[in-house]
Design a protein around this motif. Sequence first.
Motif, short mmCIF file in Angstrom:
data_model
loop_
_atom_site.label_atom_id
_atom_site.label_comp_id
_atom_site.label_asym_id
_atom_site.label_seq_id
_atom_site.Cartn_x
_atom_site.Cartn_y
_atom_site.Cartn_z
N VAL A 1 0.83 -1.20 0.00
CA VAL A 1 0.00 0.00 0.00
C VAL A 1 0.87 1.25 0.00
O VAL A 1 0.65 2.19 -0.78
CB VAL A 1 -0.95 0.00 1.21
N LEU A 2 1.88 1.30 0.86
CA LEU A 2 2.73 2.49 0.97
C LEU A 2 3.53 2.72 -0.31
O LEU A 2 3.69 3.87 -0.75
CB LEU A 2 3.66 2.35 2.17
N ARG A 3 4.01 1.65 -0.91
CA ARG A 3 4.77 1.80 -2.15
C ARG A 3 3.87 2.29 -3.28
O ARG A 3 4.25 3.19 -4.05
CB ARG A 3 5.43 0.48 -2.53
N LEU A 4 2.67 1.70 -3.39
CA LEU A 4 1.74 2.15 -4.43
C LEU A 4 1.34 3.60 -4.22
O LEU A 4 1.22 4.37 -5.17
CB LEU A 4 0.51 1.25 -4.45
N TRP A 5 1.12 3.98 -2.97
CA TRP A 5 0.76 5.36 -2.65
C TRP A 5 1.84 6.32 -3.13
O TRP A 5 1.56 7.35 -3.75
CB TRP A 5 0.56 5.50 -1.15
N ALA A 6 3.12 5.97 -2.84
CA ALA A 6 4.22 6.85 -3.20
C ALA A 6 4.48 6.89 -4.70
O ALA A 6 4.96 7.91 -5.21
CB ALA A 6 5.50 6.39 -2.47
N THR A 7 4.15 5.82 -5.41
CA THR A 7 4.42 5.79 -6.85
C THR A 7 3.24 6.28 -7.68
O THR A 7 3.41 7.01 -8.65
CB THR A 7 4.82 4.37 -7.29
N GLU A 8 2.02 5.91 -7.28
CA GLU A 8 0.85 6.32 -8.07
C GLU A 8 0.58 7.81 -7.96
O GLU A 8 0.02 8.42 -8.88
CB GLU A 8 -0.39 5.53 -7.63
N HIS A 9 0.96 8.43 -6.84
CA HIS A 9 0.72 9.87 -6.64
C HIS A 9 2.01 10.68 -6.69
O HIS A 9 2.04 11.82 -6.24
CB HIS A 9 0.01 10.09 -5.31
N ARG A 10 3.04 10.10 -7.25
CA ARG A 10 4.35 10.76 -7.35
C ARG A 10 4.21 12.14 -8.00
O ARG A 10 3.61 12.28 -9.07
CB ARG A 10 5.26 9.86 -8.18
N TYR A 11 4.71 13.15 -7.34
CA TYR A 11 4.70 14.55 -7.78
C TYR A 11 3.30 15.17 -7.79
O TYR A 11 3.12 16.29 -8.29
CB TYR A 11 5.32 14.71 -9.17
N GLY A 12 2.32 14.47 -7.23
CA GLY A 12 0.96 14.99 -7.22
C GLY A 12 0.48 15.32 -5.82
O GLY A 12 1.26 15.54 -4.90
N ASN A 13 -0.84 15.36 -5.68
CA ASN A 13 -1.48 15.62 -4.40
C ASN A 13 -2.58 14.60 -4.19
O ASN A 13 -3.23 14.17 -5.15
CB ASN A 13 -2.09 17.03 -4.37
N ALA A 14 -2.81 14.22 -2.95
CA ALA A 14 -3.83 13.22 -2.67
C ALA A 14 -4.37 13.44 -1.26
O ALA A 14 -3.80 14.18 -0.46
CB ALA A 14 -3.26 11.81 -2.82
N ASP A 15 -5.50 12.77 -0.95
CA ASP A 15 -6.12 12.97 0.36
C ASP A 15 -6.33 11.64 1.07
O ASP A 15 -6.07 10.56 0.53
CB ASP A 15 -7.43 13.76 0.24
N VAL A 16 -6.82 11.71 2.31
CA VAL A 16 -6.96 10.52 3.15
C VAL A 16 -7.95 9.53 2.54
O VAL A 16 -7.73 8.32 2.58
CB VAL A 16 -7.39 10.93 4.57
N GLY A 17 -9.04 10.03 1.96
CA GLY A 17 -10.01 9.13 1.36
C GLY A 17 -9.41 8.26 0.28
O GLY A 17 -9.74 7.07 0.16
N GLN A 18 -8.51 8.82 -0.50
CA GLN A 18 -7.83 8.04 -1.54
C GLN A 18 -6.92 6.98 -0.93
O GLN A 18 -6.80 5.87 -1.47
CB GLN A 18 -7.03 8.98 -2.45
N PHE A 19 -6.28 7.32 0.20
CA PHE A 19 -5.42 6.32 0.84
C PHE A 19 -6.25 5.16 1.38
O PHE A 19 -5.87 3.99 1.22
CB PHE A 19 -4.61 6.95 1.96
N VAL A 20 -7.35 5.47 2.03
CA VAL A 20 -8.21 4.41 2.56
C VAL A 20 -8.69 3.51 1.42
O VAL A 20 -8.69 2.28 1.54
CB VAL A 20 -9.39 5.02 3.33
N ALA A 21 -9.09 4.13 0.31
CA ALA A 21 -9.56 3.34 -0.83
C ALA A 21 -8.46 2.43 -1.36
O ALA A 21 -8.72 1.26 -1.71
CB ALA A 21 -10.05 4.27 -1.93
N LEU A 22 -7.23 2.91 -1.40
CA LEU A 22 -6.12 2.09 -1.87
C LEU A 22 -5.87 0.92 -0.92
O LEU A 22 -5.66 -0.23 -1.36
CB LEU A 22 -4.86 2.95 -1.99
N ALA A 23 -5.88 1.20 0.39
CA ALA A 23 -5.66 0.13 1.36
C ALA A 23 -6.74 -0.94 1.26
O ALA A 23 -6.46 -2.15 1.37
CB ALA A 23 -5.62 0.72 2.78
N GLU A 24 -7.97 -0.53 1.02
CA GLU A 24 -9.06 -1.50 0.88
C GLU A 24 -8.92 -2.30 -0.41
O GLU A 24 -9.20 -3.52 -0.44
CB GLU A 24 -10.41 -0.78 0.91
N GLU A 25 -8.45 -1.65 -1.45
CA GLU A 25 -8.26 -2.36 -2.72
C GLU A 25 -7.16 -3.41 -2.61
O GLU A 25 -7.32 -4.55 -3.06
CB GLU A 25 -7.90 -1.35 -3.81
#
Length: 471
Positions: A412-436
């Motif tokens: 989850v942490l690696r995908l978060w850091a790579t999928e949003h690289r150089y961008g912006n994201a919020d907590v809801g997106q992180f929760v959705a990624l962890a659930e996925e």
Amino acid sequence: MRSVSAARPTRFLLGLAVAALVGASAAAAAGAPGEPFFPRSGSHAYDVSHYDVRLAYRPAAAALEATTRIAAIARQGLRRFSLDLVGLRVTAVTVDGQAASFGRGRNKLKITPERPVARGESFAVVVRYRGHPRRVIDPDGTSEGWNRTADGAFAVGEPLGTAAWIPCNNALYDKAGFSFHVTVPAALRAVANGRLVSVGGKGALKTFDWTEKQAMAPYLALVDIGRGKLVRTEVDGLPSWTLVDPALARSSRPVLAALPGVVRFESKIYGPYPFDAAGSVVDFAPKLGYALETQTRPIYAFVPDLTTLVHETAHQWFGDSVGLQRWPNIWLNEGFATWSEWYYAERHGGRSAFQIFRQLYRVPASNHKFWEPPSGHPGQPKNLFTTSTYVRGAMALEALRLEIGTKKTLKVLRLWATEHRYGNADVGQFVALAEEVSDRDLGRLFQRWLYRRGKPGSGAVASASTAPLPG
């Protein structure tokens, strides 16, 4: 982050946690909700692509003479627009080479171009200004902005202080490239973000040219001016520049030498280091009293320890590369960097993250300063850097690890850091990624750890005092 010297009161961190134990992107931004903590800062009316910042600083007089050139694109028709600027005297403004009229508001520079800028049109703004740049006092009483030191000055900006020395669109979502040209007395050195392009001399002055090509939120900008040796080395194949106050050089050397190994470790778990330069700044700045994750080159206002170095380096992924959409989501920065400390210790012969978690979970529910406010929403700007943001935030990630296992949490942490690289994201997106990734409904877990007041109940973690660490 704001990590602090163990000898000082803190905006942070595990030091406070231990004390408690002893005591018992632009497209995304367009559709994003408004910034609740600092609604007057920044503007959605345009998108900055690059800042070219020229600073000439005379430390003896604490005087700054500056010109900032801003390249931007209008997101709507602009008959007038504003930049964030605290203090300083503006002497001239041009838009696309034509003189523009301007005025001042509360921490704003209000500009009316000679010709309105059409929606979708690129435009260039040049602001010339001078004066005595000043500190900015945060809602929690600590300082940022421009700070004088015994031999020069440093400038940092979390959350709003960059506007004390650069007219800017001071918003999380408006990342841009930066170039810095800093002219100082020849006996001094000047450091900023990114790569050192050149050093030019002219009589008693030197100009240091730095460029940061990867997009950067304005609050992550850095300038440090002072004595010391500017050292260029390599960190995991990347060029690295470090400036250390001579009084702190000897004691800082062993910790700073660990940076290549820390970068390699975090790159292995979070993905490639996101920038094309690295380094450190260590300055004697007791009035600052904290460390900050300025992009590519964190600054330490004291001799850092390894834990602080690990924390600030982790921010290069979490906070710098992957930015926030809104300040109340700061858990995504500070909780992640704090958990990185714990996991680094676990993998290098120290206590495991779970052992730290289990000890902290024993802090009694009556210790409200430890457990509140909830790490997923600090409630007020003055609570951005409270203990719970860091420690309860890191505990939320360890609780996730207990729920879904180590391998999936790291994924989850690696995908978060790579999928949003150089961008912006919020907590809801992180929760959705962890659930996925986990294929589980994690809403209840995150609700308890991020948003519910007080100590998360026993249902938030499987027997926190005795549970085995999952694989």
